[in-house]
Design a protein around this motif. Structure first.
Motif, PDB file in Angstrom:
ATOM      1  N   PHE A  83      11.111  -1.886   8.614  1.00 50.41           N
ATOM      2  CA  PHE A  83      11.213  -1.295   7.277  1.00 50.41           C
ATOM      3  C   PHE A  83      12.630  -1.435   6.726  1.00 50.41           C
ATOM      4  O   PHE A  83      12.815  -1.654   5.523  1.00 50.41           O
ATOM      5  CB  PHE A  83      10.803   0.177   7.315  1.00 50.41           C
TER       6      PHE A  83
ATOM      7  N   ASN B  71      12.089  -2.103  -4.809  1.00 46.60           N
ATOM      8  CA  ASN B  71      11.443  -1.865  -3.531  1.00 46.60           C
ATOM      9  C   ASN B  71      10.209  -2.755  -3.374  1.00 46.60           C
ATOM     10  O   ASN B  71       9.280  -2.686  -4.171  1.00 46.60           O
ATOM     11  CB  ASN B  71      11.028  -0.392  -3.428  1.00 46.60           C
TER      12      ASN B  71
ATOM     13  N   LEU C 116       7.753  -2.513  -1.466  1.00 49.27           N
ATOM     14  CA  LEU C 116       6.520  -1.748  -1.271  1.00 49.27           C
ATOM     15  C   LEU C 116       5.857  -1.395  -2.598  1.00 49.27           C
ATOM     16  O   LEU C 116       4.653  -1.126  -2.635  1.00 49.27           O
ATOM     17  CB  LEU C 116       6.800  -0.470  -0.478  1.00 49.27           C
TER      18      LEU C 116
ATOM     19  N   THR D  27       2.943  -3.712  -3.339  1.00 48.23           N
ATOM     20  CA  THR D  27       1.852  -3.829  -2.368  1.00 48.23           C
ATOM     21  C   THR D  27       0.781  -2.802  -2.686  1.00 48.23           C
ATOM     22  O   THR D  27       0.223  -2.175  -1.800  1.00 48.23           O
ATOM     23  CB  THR D  27       2.368  -3.616  -0.926  1.00 48.23           C
TER      24      THR D  27
ATOM     25  N   ASN E  84       0.599   0.702  -0.250  1.00 43.61           N
ATOM     26  CA  ASN E  84       2.016   1.081  -0.413  1.00 43.61           C
ATOM     27  C   ASN E  84       2.247   2.541  -0.032  1.00 43.61           C
ATOM     28  O   ASN E  84       3.274   2.875   0.580  1.00 43.61           O
ATOM     29  CB  ASN E  84       2.514   0.797  -1.831  1.00 43.61           C
TER      30      ASN E  84
ATOM     31  N   ALA F 209       2.141   2.710   3.782  1.00 46.34           N
ATOM     32  CA  ALA F 209       3.338   2.122   4.378  1.00 46.34           C
ATOM     33  C   ALA F 209       4.534   3.057   4.236  1.00 46.34           C
ATOM     34  O   ALA F 209       5.319   3.238   5.181  1.00 46.34           O
ATOM     35  CB  ALA F 209       3.635   0.774   3.722  1.00 46.34           C
ATOM     36  N   LYS F 210       4.683   3.666   3.052  1.00 47.42           N
ATOM     37  CA  LYS F 210       5.798   4.584   2.832  1.00 47.42           C
ATOM     38  C   LYS F 210       5.655   5.817   3.713  1.00 47.42           C
ATOM     39  O   LYS F 210       6.656   6.309   4.284  1.00 47.42           O
ATOM     40  CB  LYS F 210       5.854   4.993   1.356  1.00 47.42           C
TER      41      LYS F 210
ATOM     42  N   GLN G  59       6.631   4.906   7.202  1.00 48.73           N
ATOM     43  CA  GLN G  59       8.085   4.797   7.318  1.00 48.73           C
ATOM     44  C   GLN G  59       8.733   6.167   7.477  1.00 48.73           C
ATOM     45  O   GLN G  59       9.611   6.371   8.325  1.00 48.73           O
ATOM     46  CB  GLN G  59       8.650   4.087   6.087  1.00 48.73           C
TER      47      GLN G  59
END
Length: 238
Positions: free
Chosen positions: A77, A171, A173, A176, A191, A194-195, A198
């Motif tokens: 990331f 960003n 992301l 996505t 997205n 994924a965030k 992270q």
């Protein structure tokens, strides 16, 4: 949608740039806090969320996820966020730092197997230069404005809130925004997932960090607010 967000972002900058400077001049001691009541309530809300949801989640994730895997995910990331660091270093005319960031990205992407290994640091000794758009605004003399506490995300200020809008477009992301479906029913945003991953992975690196930082604080809101402003000022001055 992106055009509307961009137009709103530019409008916010034009409206608030002068006001933020005046806030900084008039309230140099960071005493100007028109949202104090809301901020205190939200700080307490976030504290409860941390204690009862986030920290247990961090601990559970840390228990099942091996440390090498956590490091690899964090490195991945971190490498993915390269555009944010690059653009903001360039906007601050830190060209040497931008060049080193580019070399880091190339090394970690190729030698580090897509960023899961920090070869740039471990092999080549290349330094990371963390910069975001809030720091860029501060670099160009935009004052912090008044404090704002966001749900879950926590302490920030008016300048950094605007800065989040700038970083949003850099960003990767952001782009996505795929939706996975099952029989036509939308249920999963890539997205957002994924965030969230992270945040959980980073939090699991030291699940007790929040408690360590806030332990013994008599006035939780003031303690977090002052610590945040001091840290951001130091980052801007680097």
């Amino acid at each position: 949608m992106a055009r509307i967000f961009l137009a709103s972002f530019i409008f916010l900058i034009s409206c608030f740039a002068d006001d933020i400077d005046s806030f900084e001049d008039e309230y140099a001691t960071s005493s100007f806090d028109p949202l104090s009541g809301y901020n205190r309530v939200m700080t307490e809300f976030n504290h409860v969320v941390y204690q009862n949801i986030l920290i247990p989640t961090f601990k559970g994730y840390d228990y099942i996820m091996p440390d090498p895997a956590q490091d690899a995910i964090s490195n991945f990331f971190d490498n993915l966020m390269f555009p944010i660091r690059l653009v903001n270093n360039l906007l601050q005319f830190k060209f040497a730092a931008a060049g080193e960031e580019t070399l880091r990205f190339i090394a970690n992407t190729i030698i580090g197997f897509g960023g899961i290994s920090d070869a740039a640091t471990n092999v080549y000794g290349l330094k990371k230069h963390d910069e975001d758009f809030g720091q860029t605004l501060g670099y160009w003399g935009i004052g912090s404005g008044f404090p704002i506490v966001l749900p879950i995300l926590g302490q920030t200020n008016l300048r950094d809130l605007v800065g989040m809008g700038g970083d949003f477009f850099i960003n990767p992301l952001t782009y996505t925004n795929e939706v996975f479906t099952d029989d036509g029913n939308k249920y999963f945003h890539l997205n957002l997932a994924a965030k969230s991953w992270q945040i959980i992975n980073d939090g699991s690196m030291d699940p007790e960090l929040y408690n360590k930082l806030t332990s013994g604080a008599i006035d939780l809101y003031s303690f977090i607010k002052d610590g945040y402003e001091q840290r951001r000022n130091a980052q801007i001055q680097e």
